[in-house]
Motif scaffolding. Structure first.
Motif, PDB file in Angstrom:
ATOM      1  N   CYS A  62      47.345 -25.740  11.950  1.00  0.00           N
ATOM      2  CA  CYS A  62      47.736 -24.334  12.136  1.00  0.00           C
ATOM      3  C   CYS A  62      46.956 -23.395  11.209  1.00  0.00           C
ATOM      4  O   CYS A  62      46.815 -22.213  11.509  1.00  0.00           O
ATOM      5  CB  CYS A  62      49.211 -24.157  11.806  1.00  0.00           C
ATOM      6  SG  CYS A  62      50.299 -24.718  13.085  1.00  0.00           S
ATOM      7  N   ILE A  63      46.503 -23.900  10.069  1.00  0.00           N
ATOM      8  CA  ILE A  63      45.879 -23.016   9.074  1.00  0.00           C
ATOM      9  C   ILE A  63      44.618 -22.396   9.662  1.00  0.00           C
ATOM     10  O   ILE A  63      43.756 -23.115  10.164  1.00  0.00           O
ATOM     11  CB  ILE A  63      45.534 -23.801   7.791  1.00  0.00           C
ATOM     12  CG1 ILE A  63      46.796 -24.430   7.215  1.00  0.00           C
ATOM     13  CG2 ILE A  63      44.872 -22.902   6.769  1.00  0.00           C
ATOM     14  CD1 ILE A  63      46.533 -25.346   6.038  1.00  0.00           C
ATOM     15  N   PRO A  64      44.505 -21.065   9.627  1.00  0.00           N
ATOM     16  CA  PRO A  64      43.292 -20.427  10.140  1.00  0.00           C
ATOM     17  C   PRO A  64      42.051 -20.973   9.440  1.00  0.00           C
ATOM     18  O   PRO A  64      42.081 -21.219   8.229  1.00  0.00           O
ATOM     19  CB  PRO A  64      43.503 -18.957   9.796  1.00  0.00           C
ATOM     20  CG  PRO A  64      44.966 -18.794   9.708  1.00  0.00           C
ATOM     21  CD  PRO A  64      45.498 -20.078   9.194  1.00  0.00           C
ATOM     22  N   SER A  65      40.955 -21.180  10.194  1.00  0.00           N
ATOM     23  CA  SER A  65      39.802 -21.860   9.603  1.00  0.00           C
ATOM     24  C   SER A  65      39.186 -21.061   8.462  1.00  0.00           C
ATOM     25  O   SER A  65      38.788 -21.625   7.450  1.00  0.00           O
ATOM     26  CB  SER A  65      38.760 -22.156  10.672  1.00  0.00           C
ATOM     27  OG  SER A  65      38.823 -21.230  11.700  1.00  0.00           O
ATOM     28  N   SER A  67      40.745 -19.148   6.455  1.00  0.00           N
ATOM     29  CA  SER A  67      41.644 -19.353   5.314  1.00  0.00           C
ATOM     30  C   SER A  67      41.368 -20.688   4.645  1.00  0.00           C
ATOM     31  O   SER A  67      41.289 -20.784   3.422  1.00  0.00           O
ATOM     32  CB  SER A  67      43.107 -19.348   5.762  1.00  0.00           C
ATOM     33  OG  SER A  67      43.488 -18.107   6.232  1.00  0.00           O
ATOM     34  N   TYR A  92      40.639 -30.753   9.873  1.00  0.00           N
ATOM     35  CA  TYR A  92      40.989 -30.231  11.196  1.00  0.00           C
ATOM     36  C   TYR A  92      40.964 -31.318  12.259  1.00  0.00           C
ATOM     37  O   TYR A  92      41.733 -31.280  13.204  1.00  0.00           O
ATOM     38  CB  TYR A  92      40.042 -29.101  11.614  1.00  0.00           C
ATOM     39  CG  TYR A  92      40.440 -27.786  11.037  1.00  0.00           C
ATOM     40  CD1 TYR A  92      41.671 -27.248  11.325  1.00  0.00           C
ATOM     41  CD2 TYR A  92      39.599 -27.091  10.194  1.00  0.00           C
ATOM     42  CE1 TYR A  92      42.071 -26.055  10.780  1.00  0.00           C
ATOM     43  CE2 TYR A  92      39.984 -25.895   9.646  1.00  0.00           C
ATOM     44  CZ  TYR A  92      41.217 -25.374   9.941  1.00  0.00           C
ATOM     45  OH  TYR A  92      41.612 -24.205   9.400  1.00  0.00           O
TER      46      TYR A  92
ATOM     47  N   VAL B 148      49.389 -19.542  17.623  1.00  0.00           N
ATOM     48  CA  VAL B 148      48.732 -20.096  16.436  1.00  0.00           C
ATOM     49  C   VAL B 148      47.234 -19.804  16.500  1.00  0.00           C
ATOM     50  O   VAL B 148      46.611 -19.421  15.513  1.00  0.00           O
ATOM     51  CB  VAL B 148      48.992 -21.612  16.336  1.00  0.00           C
ATOM     52  CG1 VAL B 148      48.146 -22.231  15.241  1.00  0.00           C
ATOM     53  CG2 VAL B 148      50.451 -21.862  16.074  1.00  0.00           C
ATOM     54  N   TYR B 149      46.678 -19.958  17.700  1.00  0.00           N
ATOM     55  CA  TYR B 149      45.264 -19.712  17.892  1.00  0.00           C
ATOM     56  C   TYR B 149      44.899 -18.262  17.561  1.00  0.00           C
ATOM     57  O   TYR B 149      43.916 -17.998  16.876  1.00  0.00           O
ATOM     58  CB  TYR B 149      44.905 -20.036  19.342  1.00  0.00           C
ATOM     59  CG  TYR B 149      43.454 -20.031  19.576  1.00  0.00           C
ATOM     60  CD1 TYR B 149      42.703 -21.154  19.253  1.00  0.00           C
ATOM     61  CD2 TYR B 149      42.819 -18.904  20.062  1.00  0.00           C
ATOM     62  CE1 TYR B 149      41.358 -21.142  19.429  1.00  0.00           C
ATOM     63  CE2 TYR B 149      41.468 -18.892  20.236  1.00  0.00           C
ATOM     64  CZ  TYR B 149      40.744 -20.010  19.922  1.00  0.00           C
ATOM     65  OH  TYR B 149      39.403 -19.992  20.071  1.00  0.00           O
ATOM     66  N   SER B 152      44.918 -17.533  13.929  1.00  0.00           N
ATOM     67  CA  SER B 152      43.758 -18.138  13.282  1.00  0.00           C
ATOM     68  C   SER B 152      42.484 -17.338  13.534  1.00  0.00           C
ATOM     69  O   SER B 152      41.775 -16.962  12.613  1.00  0.00           O
ATOM     70  CB  SER B 152      43.623 -19.570  13.791  1.00  0.00           C
ATOM     71  OG  SER B 152      42.384 -20.076  13.459  1.00  0.00           O
ATOM     72  N   THR B 155      41.894 -13.755  11.956  1.00  0.00           N
ATOM     73  CA  THR B 155      41.277 -13.515  10.650  1.00  0.00           C
ATOM     74  C   THR B 155      39.797 -13.168  10.823  1.00  0.00           C
ATOM     75  O   THR B 155      39.236 -12.436  10.013  1.00  0.00           O
ATOM     76  CB  THR B 155      41.391 -14.744   9.728  1.00  0.00           C
ATOM     77  OG1 THR B 155      40.868 -15.871  10.417  1.00  0.00           O
ATOM     78  CG2 THR B 155      42.821 -15.013   9.342  1.00  0.00           C
ATOM     79  N   ALA B 189      47.733 -18.578   6.409  1.00  0.00           N
ATOM     80  CA  ALA B 189      48.249 -19.926   6.663  1.00  0.00           C
ATOM     81  C   ALA B 189      49.762 -19.894   6.831  1.00  0.00           C
ATOM     82  O   ALA B 189      50.312 -20.495   7.755  1.00  0.00           O
ATOM     83  CB  ALA B 189      47.858 -20.856   5.516  1.00  0.00           C
ATOM     84  N   ALA B 192      50.723 -18.442  10.244  1.00  0.00           N
ATOM     85  CA  ALA B 192      50.492 -19.354  11.365  1.00  0.00           C
ATOM     86  C   ALA B 192      51.539 -20.463  11.374  1.00  0.00           C
ATOM     87  O   ALA B 192      52.146 -20.756  12.412  1.00  0.00           O
ATOM     88  CB  ALA B 192      49.097 -19.955  11.271  1.00  0.00           C
TER      89      ALA B 192
END
Lengths: 215, 214
Positions: A62-65, A67, A92, B148-149, B152, B155, B189, B192
């Motif tokens: 889930c963590i934005p890339s 980030s 990932y 979620v996408y 992400s 950002t 994070a 999300a």
């Protein structure tokens, strides 16, 4: 027109960046396969641990890339560069690979395993000759997602110092050089779509005939 | 790292960035739901199944394009700001919802539909009162994936001037202020992960007890 111009003037840079891009993707996918496929196989032994590890993998996914890269950069051992990029990409890949290996093996008909046991096959042989071949369609689907996703996220690693295809986009944005940016975006898109299509074709070929689903 | 920088990042920059980010995510997901659920319903009708396959393949291809490339392609066509970012994000949030809507509706047992028909329900009532409620858990799981996408890739939208948490991260990277980085990345994070948790809880709640998989 300016696109073609940019392309012909910068062929060398494009080749260099593409090379870097592929090296990073290859390393990341290779390491991920080495770590996560055995992990996924191990997890089929214990449902309790499987649930825990899959939940963790899901959370990481889930963590934005951007980030993830940013957080890794602030950790002293990683810092700017390839180590952080590789580490993030491998993290990932955890979700799709573990999940698909686990699902693929778990989906195999219990009766088939029972029959194999009855024929006196050892656990190792059951794994090699029954579980993996029968689970391969799902496992390969996970591999395909991993490769395409890694190619995309690797482009973002340009913000932490990778000199790859993402650099065209980041530099193009900063210099408001549209042809540069569009070239970068197009090359990455074409590579991602190409890989996805190619792996999709292979996926169709390796599925045992009896398991093929007509869609 | 200094406390002063942290203070500025958390209290001066973060609330604004968080608000913008949440707006982008909400608007994108709302529009995506409004487009893709009707589209999914339409494509799952037996008459239009042919178009369904073509649309799914097309969306599949769009999905393979990395988010950063979509953002970069949106800039020359649509310009700077929040609107182009929403359009770019929209492109890729459609697939999971459309695909899950179709899968959910197709997964409804024909027996149930026939029973509803036998009770004298019209096609429309069967759709709204039988098929959609039964398919809802799967549709919602598609919405979760899309959300979620969008958080992400959202950002990255800072790159084309949409603002949001990406501003803190990219600003932090270029000024080399780890405090900004950590605040922006951490909030992204957390956002999300908590949205994912929230939606999966919702998914669990609306699944009828008989349909729950252990």
């Amino acid at each position: 027109m300016s696109l073609i111009n940019f392309f012909s003037k910068n062929t060398e840079t494009i080749i260099e960046y593409s090379g870097n891009h592929f090296t990073l993707v290859l390393w990341a996918v290779g390491i991920s396969l080495l770590i996560w496929v055995p992990t996924g196989l191990l997890l089929t032994k214990s449902d309790k641990w499987a649930a825990r590890v899959l939940a963790l993998a899901n959370t990481i996914f889930c963590i934005p890339s951007l980030s993830m890269f940013a957080i890794l950069v602030t950790i002293p051992t990683f810092g700017l560069g390839r180590k952080s990029a590789l580490f993030a990409l491998v993290l990932y890949a955890m979700m799709p690979l573990i999940r698909s290996v686990y699902d693929g093996v778990k989906n195999v008909d219990r009766n088939v395993i029972e029959a194999a046991k009855g024929m006196g096959m050892s656990t190792g042989r059951i794994l090699r000759e029954i579980l993996v071949p029968l689970g391969i369609p799902i496992i390969f689907a996970g591999f395909r997602i991993t490769v395409v996703m890694t190619t995309g996220i690797a482009a973002i690693a340009t913000y932490i110092g990778e000199r790859n295809l993402g650099r065209f986009i980041s530099e193009g944005l900063v210099r408001s050089n549209t042809p540069m940016m569009v070239t970068g975006a197009l090359i990455i898109s074409v590579i991602a779509i190409g890989l996805d299509t190619l792996l999709g074709l292979i996926e169709k070929r390796i599925v045992p005939k009896g398991l093929r689903v007509t869609r | 790292m200094s406390w002063e920088n942290f203070r500025v990042a958390i209290f001066d920059k973060a609330p604004d960035a968080l608000f913008v980010h949440a707006t982008i995510v909400l608007v994108t997901i709302m529009i995506a739901i409004l487009i893709s659920i009707p589209l999914g319903v339409f494509l799952s009708r037996p008459k239009y199944k042919r178009f369904g396959l073509i649309t799914l393949n097309l969306l599949n291809i769009l999905q393979a394009i990395p988010g950063i490339a979509v953002i970069a392609l949106a800039l020359p066509i649509l310009g700077l700001g929040m609107k182009p970012a929403v359009v770019a994000l929209l492109f890729q949030s459609l697939l999971p919802i459309v695909r899950n809507t179709i899968a959910g509706l197709m997964g409804v047992s024909p027996d149930v539909k026939e029973a509803a028909g036998g009770m004298g329900m019209s096609q429309r009532r069967i759709l709204f009162e039988v098929e959609i409620p039964l398919a809802m858990p799967i549709i919602l799981s598609g919405i979760r994936t899309a959300t979620v996408y969008v958080v992400s890739i959202g950002t990255l939208a800072a790159l084309i001037g949409a603002g949001g948490l990406g501003n803190l991260i990219i600003g932090g990277l270029s000024l080399f202020r780890p405090e900004y980085l950590l605040v922006g990345a951490g909030l992204g994070a957390i956002m999300a992960i908590s949205l994912d948790r929230l939606l999966s809880y919702l998914e669990y709640r609306i699944t009828p007890p008989g349909m729950r998989v252990e």
